[in-house]
Design a protein around this motif. Structure first.
Motif, PDB file in Angstrom:
ATOM      1  N   GLU A 271       0.836  -1.212   0.000  1.00  0.00           N
ATOM      2  CA  GLU A 271       0.000   0.000   0.000  1.00  0.00           C
ATOM      3  C   GLU A 271       0.865   1.254   0.000  1.00  0.00           C
ATOM      4  N   ARG A 272       1.954   1.233   0.769  1.00  0.00           N
ATOM      5  CA  ARG A 272       2.844   2.402   0.880  1.00  0.00           C
ATOM      6  C   ARG A 272       3.479   2.761  -0.457  1.00  0.00           C
ATOM      7  N   VAL A 273       3.759   1.761  -1.300  1.00  0.00           N
ATOM      8  CA  VAL A 273       4.445   2.043  -2.564  1.00  0.00           C
ATOM      9  C   VAL A 273       3.511   1.971  -3.780  1.00  0.00           C
ATOM     10  N   GLY A 274       2.195   2.022  -3.523  1.00  0.00           N
ATOM     11  CA  GLY A 274       1.279   2.239  -4.634  1.00  0.00           C
ATOM     12  C   GLY A 274       0.666   1.025  -5.291  1.00  0.00           C
ATOM     13  N   TYR A 275       0.635  -0.123  -4.586  1.00  0.00           N
ATOM     14  CA  TYR A 275       0.012  -1.317  -5.166  1.00  0.00           C
ATOM     15  C   TYR A 275      -1.313  -1.597  -4.469  1.00  0.00           C
ATOM     16  N   SER A 276      -2.295  -2.032  -5.255  1.00  0.00           N
ATOM     17  CA  SER A 276      -3.651  -2.215  -4.738  1.00  0.00           C
ATOM     18  C   SER A 276      -3.800  -3.432  -3.841  1.00  0.00           C
ATOM     19  N   SER A 277      -2.868  -4.379  -3.956  1.00  0.00           N
ATOM     20  CA  SER A 277      -2.950  -5.585  -3.128  1.00  0.00           C
ATOM     21  C   SER A 277      -1.564  -6.168  -2.918  1.00  0.00           C
ATOM     22  N   ALA A 278      -1.463  -7.015  -1.880  1.00  0.00           N
ATOM     23  CA  ALA A 278      -0.192  -7.666  -1.587  1.00  0.00           C
ATOM     24  C   ALA A 278       0.225  -8.600  -2.717  1.00  0.00           C
ATOM     25  N   SER A 279      -0.746  -9.263  -3.344  1.00  0.00           N
ATOM     26  CA  SER A 279      -0.416 -10.203  -4.421  1.00  0.00           C
ATOM     27  C   SER A 279       0.115  -9.485  -5.656  1.00  0.00           C
ATOM     28  N   THR A 280      -0.500  -8.344  -5.988  1.00  0.00           N
ATOM     29  CA  THR A 280      -0.015  -7.554  -7.131  1.00  0.00           C
ATOM     30  C   THR A 280       1.403  -7.066  -6.878  1.00  0.00           C
ATOM     31  N   PHE A 281       1.628  -6.583  -5.651  1.00  0.00           N
ATOM     32  CA  PHE A 281       2.971  -6.126  -5.275  1.00  0.00           C
ATOM     33  C   PHE A 281       3.978  -7.271  -5.319  1.00  0.00           C
ATOM     34  N   SER A 282       3.599  -8.420  -4.782  1.00  0.00           N
ATOM     35  CA  SER A 282       4.512  -9.565  -4.746  1.00  0.00           C
ATOM     36  C   SER A 282       4.922  -9.998  -6.152  1.00  0.00           C
ATOM     37  N   THR A 283       3.964  -9.977  -7.080  1.00  0.00           N
ATOM     38  CA  THR A 283       4.269 -10.340  -8.463  1.00  0.00           C
ATOM     39  C   THR A 283       5.259  -9.361  -9.077  1.00  0.00           C
ATOM     40  N   ALA A 284       5.019  -8.057  -8.886  1.00  0.00           N
ATOM     41  CA  ALA A 284       5.904  -7.029  -9.438  1.00  0.00           C
ATOM     42  C   ALA A 284       7.283  -7.097  -8.788  1.00  0.00           C
ATOM     43  N   PHE A 285       7.315  -7.287  -7.480  1.00  0.00           N
ATOM     44  CA  PHE A 285       8.581  -7.356  -6.752  1.00  0.00           C
ATOM     45  C   PHE A 285       9.396  -8.566  -7.201  1.00  0.00           C
ATOM     46  N   SER A 286       8.730  -9.719  -7.309  1.00  0.00           N
ATOM     47  CA  SER A 286       9.429 -10.952  -7.725  1.00  0.00           C
ATOM     48  C   SER A 286      10.006 -10.808  -9.125  1.00  0.00           C
ATOM     49  N   ARG A 287       9.244 -10.177 -10.021  1.00  0.00           N
ATOM     50  CA  ARG A 287       9.705 -10.000 -11.391  1.00  0.00           C
ATOM     51  C   ARG A 287      10.919  -9.060 -11.441  1.00  0.00           C
ATOM     52  N   HIS A 288      10.899  -8.024 -10.622  1.00  0.00           N
ATOM     53  CA  HIS A 288      11.957  -7.011 -10.659  1.00  0.00           C
ATOM     54  C   HIS A 288      13.194  -7.433  -9.870  1.00  0.00           C
ATOM     55  N   VAL A 289      12.989  -8.068  -8.726  1.00  0.00           N
ATOM     56  CA  VAL A 289      14.096  -8.383  -7.819  1.00  0.00           C
ATOM     57  C   VAL A 289      14.602  -9.811  -7.998  1.00  0.00           C
ATOM     58  N   GLY A 290      13.719 -10.705  -8.437  1.00  0.00           N
ATOM     59  CA  GLY A 290      14.138 -12.083  -8.628  1.00  0.00           C
ATOM     60  C   GLY A 290      13.747 -13.008  -7.496  1.00  0.00           C
ATOM     61  N   GLN A 291      13.068 -12.476  -6.483  1.00  0.00           N
ATOM     62  CA  GLN A 291      12.578 -13.296  -5.383  1.00  0.00           C
ATOM     63  C   GLN A 291      11.382 -12.602  -4.735  1.00  0.00           C
ATOM     64  N   PRO A 292      10.473 -13.351  -4.112  1.00  0.00           N
ATOM     65  CA  PRO A 292       9.299 -12.746  -3.483  1.00  0.00           C
ATOM     66  C   PRO A 292       9.709 -11.839  -2.322  1.00  0.00           C
ATOM     67  N   PRO A 293       8.896 -10.845  -1.993  1.00  0.00           N
ATOM     68  CA  PRO A 293       9.232  -9.941  -0.893  1.00  0.00           C
ATOM     69  C   PRO A 293       9.383 -10.659   0.444  1.00  0.00           C
ATOM     70  N   SER A 294       8.615 -11.727   0.672  1.00  0.00           N
ATOM     71  CA  SER A 294       8.731 -12.472   1.926  1.00  0.00           C
ATOM     72  C   SER A 294      10.113 -13.094   2.065  1.00  0.00           C
ATOM     73  N   VAL A 295      10.639 -13.639   0.960  1.00  0.00           N
ATOM     74  CA  VAL A 295      11.973 -14.245   0.970  1.00  0.00           C
ATOM     75  C   VAL A 295      13.031 -13.164   1.167  1.00  0.00           C
ATOM     76  N   PHE A 296      12.851 -12.040   0.452  1.00  0.00           N
ATOM     77  CA  PHE A 296      13.801 -10.921   0.577  1.00  0.00           C
ATOM     78  C   PHE A 296      13.859 -10.428   2.007  1.00  0.00           C
ATOM     79  N   ALA A 297      12.702 -10.264   2.657  1.00  0.00           N
ATOM     80  CA  ALA A 297      12.647  -9.753   4.026  1.00  0.00           C
ATOM     81  C   ALA A 297      13.343 -10.704   5.000  1.00  0.00           C
ATOM     82  N   ARG A 298      13.149 -12.013   4.825  1.00  0.00           N
ATOM     83  CA  ARG A 298      13.760 -12.986   5.738  1.00  0.00           C
ATOM     84  C   ARG A 298      15.276 -13.008   5.591  1.00  0.00           C
ATOM     85  N   ALA A 299      15.766 -12.691   4.394  1.00  0.00           N
ATOM     86  CA  ALA A 299      17.208 -12.745   4.131  1.00  0.00           C
ATOM     87  C   ALA A 299      17.937 -11.528   4.681  1.00  0.00           C
ATOM     88  N   MET A 300      17.209 -10.480   5.030  1.00  0.00           N
ATOM     89  CA  MET A 300      17.828  -9.250   5.501  1.00  0.00           C
ATOM     90  C   MET A 300      18.293  -9.396   6.964  1.00  0.00           C
TER      91      MET A 300
END
Length: 300
Positions: A271-300
């Protein structure tokens, strides 16, 4: 008013400064391989030559300042040609004292203060891509003062050193970027040139101020008082990427920072970065970063 440049520098989080005094005499040359980290250099006295890969060679004089946000390979030398000594900064031990090139002893022909630092952003490359590859500023007294302060602080061991250095480098970066000739037609495409454009700057500031909006090219064009096609062409030429590419880059950079902090859930980040849903954001994030946001967050 939102300042996009300050936002980018704050998100990059420059830290861990190292600086050294460099002198040269006679005929000399050094060839540094690609470093990747941000580096800077201020000429205190004398002259020398700087040839950075992908850029035209420069003759540096006293009062000049150079910043490379993602230091590529470069050659620094005396004005007289000399076969350069090759150095790999990634494996060479950090010098503990003054670095001397060319003739040993005696008065140097050039005296510089150089150094480097690191960006702690989750993916600094995304943000660095918005900045010029080489920044050369001539006669900016404020930068010389800042470089000297960085040098003094980095070699000392006073209380609060790390905090002072991080603040000094943030100011150094902003002052260098502000002082660079970013408004001319021959300036490199990027964030600075976009912010210097009277039509594009309002749209860029609105985009940064309201990242949660579902922006379209037409909406941004309206803020810039341009037709959709004129805005798209002008933005792409001046900033170096299309409006939607820029928006995506900034959204992903902010999202990575929020995920790294672990203060918000994925839905709130979306919501903070302009996506209407978590699933839409996750798809865009995975495509751009190469991994889902949940995986990225756990790796930090």
């Amino acid at each position: 008013m939102i300042d996009p440049l300050s936002q980018v520098i704050a998100l990059l989080r420059p830290r861990a400064v190292f600086s050294k005094q460099i002198t040269g005499a006679g005929r000399w040359g050094v060839r540094y391989s690609d470093f990747g980290q941000p580096s800077f250099c201020a000429v205190l006295d004398g002259t020398c030559r700087l040839a950075v890969d992908g850029h035209r060679p420069l003759t540096l004089v006293a009062g000049d300042f150079v910043l490379m946000p993602a230091t590529p390979a470069f050659t620094m030398s005396s004005l007289e040609p000399a076969r350069p000594t090759r150095i790999d900064p990634k494996v060479a031990p950090a010098p503990t004292g003054e670095v001397r090139h060319g003739t040993r002893g005696g008065r140097p022909d050039v005296r510089l203060l150089g150094g480097y630092f690191v960006f702690e952003a989750a993916d600094a490359g995304l943000l660095v891509s918005l900045l010029p590859g080489l920044i050369h500023v001539r006669g900016a007294d404020s930068l010389s003062v800042l470089v000297r302060l960085v040098g003094e602080e980095s070699t000392g061991r006073r209380a609060g050193r790390e905090l002072v250095l991080s603040r000094l480098v943030e100011v150094l970066l902003i002052e260098a970027l502000r002082s660079s000739a970013s408004s001319g037609e021959d300036a490199p495409a990027g964030l600075l040139r976009g912010l210097a454009d009277a039509r594009l700057a309002p749209a860029m500031r609105q985009l940064h101020a309201h990242l949660d909006r579902a922006w379209t090219v037409a909406q941004l064009a309206k803020v810039a008082a341009l037709s959709r096609s004129a805005f798209f062409e002008r933005f792409t030429q001046v900033v170096g990427v299309s409006p939607m590419e820029y928006l995506l880059t900034w959204r992903m950079a902010v999202a990575k920072d929020l995920l790294k902090r672990r203060e918000l859930g994925i839905g709130a980040v979306a919501e903070r970065v302009g996506y209407s849903s978590a699933s839409t954001f996750s798809t865009a994030f995975s495509r751009h970063v190469g991994q889902p946001p949940s995986v990225f967050a756990r790796a930090m």
